[in-house]
Design a protein around this motif. Structure first.
Motif, mmCIF file in Angstrom:
data_model
loop_
_atom_site.group_PDB
_atom_site.id
_atom_site.type_symbol
_atom_site.label_atom_id
_atom_site.label_comp_id
_atom_site.label_asym_id
_atom_site.label_seq_id
_atom_site.Cartn_x
_atom_site.Cartn_y
_atom_site.Cartn_z
ATOM 1 N N GLN A 120 0.837 -1.206 0.000
ATOM 2 C CA GLN A 120 0.000 0.000 0.000
ATOM 3 C C GLN A 120 0.870 1.252 0.000
ATOM 4 O OE1 GLN A 120 -3.115 0.383 -0.473
ATOM 5 N NE2 GLN A 120 -3.328 2.563 -0.013
ATOM 6 N N ALA A 121 1.966 1.219 0.759
ATOM 7 C CA ALA A 121 2.880 2.361 0.801
ATOM 8 C C ALA A 121 3.453 2.637 -0.584
ATOM 9 C CB ALA A 121 4.005 2.099 1.796
ATOM 10 N N GLN A 122 3.813 1.569 -1.304
ATOM 11 C CA GLN A 122 4.389 1.731 -2.641
ATOM 12 C C GLN A 122 3.352 2.274 -3.620
ATOM 13 O OE1 GLN A 122 7.822 1.153 -3.724
ATOM 14 N NE2 GLN A 122 6.779 2.516 -5.172
ATOM 15 N N ARG A 123 2.109 1.823 -3.521
ATOM 16 C CA ARG A 123 1.059 2.311 -4.419
ATOM 17 C C ARG A 123 0.836 3.815 -4.232
ATOM 18 N NH1 ARG A 123 -1.406 -2.752 -3.338
ATOM 19 N NH2 ARG A 123 -2.649 -1.867 -1.634
ATOM 20 N N GLN A 124 0.762 4.230 -2.980
ATOM 21 C CA GLN A 124 0.559 5.646 -2.707
ATOM 22 C C GLN A 124 1.761 6.470 -3.140
ATOM 23 O OE1 GLN A 124 -2.684 5.369 -2.460
ATOM 24 N NE2 GLN A 124 -2.731 7.012 -0.945
#
Length: 540
Positions: free
Chosen positions: A293-297
């Motif tokens: 999720q951190a990478q997507r954001q």
């Protein structure tokens, strides 16, 4: 951050396997670690995190110690009603950043007693105690609150009910002061102001807050202070604030920003707010151990950053044309980097602002003409100004008020010597107004606190020279407008100097909150990329 990321992943795995590190065989009767079982756990989890066994073992021990201490604290509270508070102190007071400071106290004591203990132990003179994002104690020497005109997203004044207007203006004042402190990197003090603004905004109501973006921007600013102060203990509060910000942006701008597009003609300038929102969401996801999720954001952040980071050559060309750095930056963002369109856009913006100022000047001029008209009818300028204020600028209503001789006489008698009631002055000071203008407003309104408050709100806390120049009440009710000159008295000068001192740190530009240079964001983006690229650290 990497430590918090690893601990979050380990806690998730421990929770899934229902392993309680504070109980045997991981903790013995003396609260010491069960070395063999802890080692086996580290060896089993290390491959899942793609990290060295020793590093995972250290993190597991830190989690175990936290759990043991929490258990001790809970037991002590059940038996003695003494709670253990974990303190997040200002950076200059932290001897060891990794060592947590704790305070044992009963919860039925006065907040001031807790503040005094913390102050004595850590040598702090001015303290604001914040618990779960709420300010529990405010120091008596509070900063004065500047008062601002409330306008819509096009800059036009908004008609807001009196009770809501006071709370909203106070909230906006605290928010603006907090933002000015953020620019100076004074994040501790800034956070205190921002949280006070948050509490005041809560009194306004969701309907109004969903129609303007101030509340959403405030939530972003609070969480930005959390990350700047490394206040990771505020993670839960930060996560809920970011969700509120996102919800508010959707309500205010529209799902596809269509409402914003209709009002402002473009969405480029507001995109920086979404960049900061996604960046903070990426940071919190990483700290929670959710790398995916951190990478997507973060990918969304980088895409926005590439579009919004100002082109230095284009900036220089626009500034060579006489535009300011702020105008150049906002103009390029509004026009997706098109140099010619940006120049046209900036010129249009300047014209719109000038037209708005002209309307405001005409409004003030009309008010002074109305006052002069009423003075020609035999009323004093003081009574004329008060009547127009009470009538919300309606000449007919103002005349009816002035015809009520008993009301005018009462106002004059209450203020015969121009002396105002100290208690009424204190009420206005409590609302955040300066002493000089508070006394002047009370004189103008015959000592009526409510009318004086509204007068100050209508004039953004600054009384014009024309209003300040009214003569002290006397037995004569007539005055010649031609003999009235703007006051040059030392009192009015001192009033203006005090107000200017309060406002000196606050931007007068209506889009200052959108004028992010993205330097701080760039640093955090680089930090996030370095952590997320450390290898295949899969979530367990």
């Amino acid at each position: 951050m990497a430590e918090q990321n690893m601990e979050a992943k380990l806690k998730n795995q421990l929770k899934q396997e229902k392993i309680q590190l504070w109980n045997p065989p991981y903790t013995d009767d003396n609260n010491q670690p069960g070395q063999q079982h802890m080692q086996e756990l580290a060896e089993r989890y290390a491959p899942l995190l793609c990290l060295p066994v020793q590093e995972v073992g250290g993190a597991l021990e830190a989690i175990r110690v936290q759990a043991v201490n929490r258990g001790k604290g809970n037991k002590m509270f059940r038996e003695t009603n003494v709670a253990t508070l974990e303190l997040l102190l200002p950076r200059h007071c932290r001897k060891d950043p990794k060592t947590k400071n704790r305070l044992k106290t009963r919860l039925d004591v006065l907040v001031q007693e807790v503040v005094d203990r913390i102050g004595e132990e850590y040598g702090l003179k001015y303290i604001k105690l914040i618990l779960n994002g709420k300010t529990l104690c405010v120091d008596g020497s509070e900063d004065t609150v500047p008062f601002l005109e409330i306008g819509d997203q096009s800059g036009n004044p908004l008609k807001i009910p009196h009770k809501l207007k006071k709370a909203l203006i106070l909230a906006m004042g605290f928010h603006e002061k907090g933002r000015s402190l953020m620019k100076k990197k004074q994040f501790d003090n800034a956070l205190c102001h921002l949280l006070q603004a948050d509490q005041l905004f809560s009194k306004v109501g969701s309907t109004l807050l969903n129609s303007v973006d101030n509340f959403a921007v405030l939530q972003l600013d609070i969480v930005w202070c959390y990350q700047a102060l490394e206040a990771l203990s505020c993670l839960d509060d930060g996560k809920s604030r970011l969700q509120r910000a996102e919800d508010c942006f959707l309500q205010c701008y529209g799902e596809q920003k269509q409402r914003l597009l209709m009002i402002k003609g473009n969405t480029g300038r507001e995109e920086v707010l979404f960049l900061r929102l996604y960046l903070l969401q990426s940071l919190l996801s990483y700290i929670e151990g959710n790398d995916d999720q951190a990478q997507r954001q973060l990918s969304k952040v980088e895409s926005l950053y590439s579009r919004l980071c100002p082109d230095s050559e284009k900036m220089a060309q626009l500034m060579a044309l006489g535009f300011t750095e702020r105008e150049a930056r906002l103009g390029l963002r509004a026009c997706q980097g098109d140099l010619q369109e940006a120049a046209i856009h900036i010129c249009n913006q300047r014209q719109e602002r000038e037209e708005l100022k002209q309307r405001e000047r005409q409004k003030r001029s009309k008010r002074m003409e109305d006052i002069s008209t009423l003075t020609e009818m035999g009323y004093s300028r003081r009574d004329a100004a008060r009547a127009l204020h009470l009538a919300d600028g309606d000449m007919n209503k103002a005349y009816e008020i002035l015809q009520d001789s008993s009301q005018v006489a009462q106002a004059t008698n209450n203020n015969t010597e121009g002396v105002v009631d100290p208690e009424k002055v204190e009420q206005l000071l409590y609302l955040g107004f300066e002493r000089g203008v508070s006394e002047a407003a009370l004189r103008l309104t015959g000592g009526d606190v409510q009318s004086a408050t509204q007068l100050l709100l209508d004039n953004q806390g600054v009384l014009s020279p024309e209003l300040l120049s009214v003569s002290p009440p006397s037995t004569s009710s007539s005055s010649s407008p031609s003999s009235e000159e703007p006051s040059t008295s030392s009192n009015s000068t001192a009033d203006n100097e005090l107000v200017n001192e309060v406002l000196e740190d606050i931007s007068r530009h209506e889009e200052d909150y959108l004028d992010l240079t993205l330097e701080e964001e760039s640093e955090l983006i680089a930090t996030m990329k370095s952590y997320l690229s450390r290898g295949p650290s899969h979530a367990v």
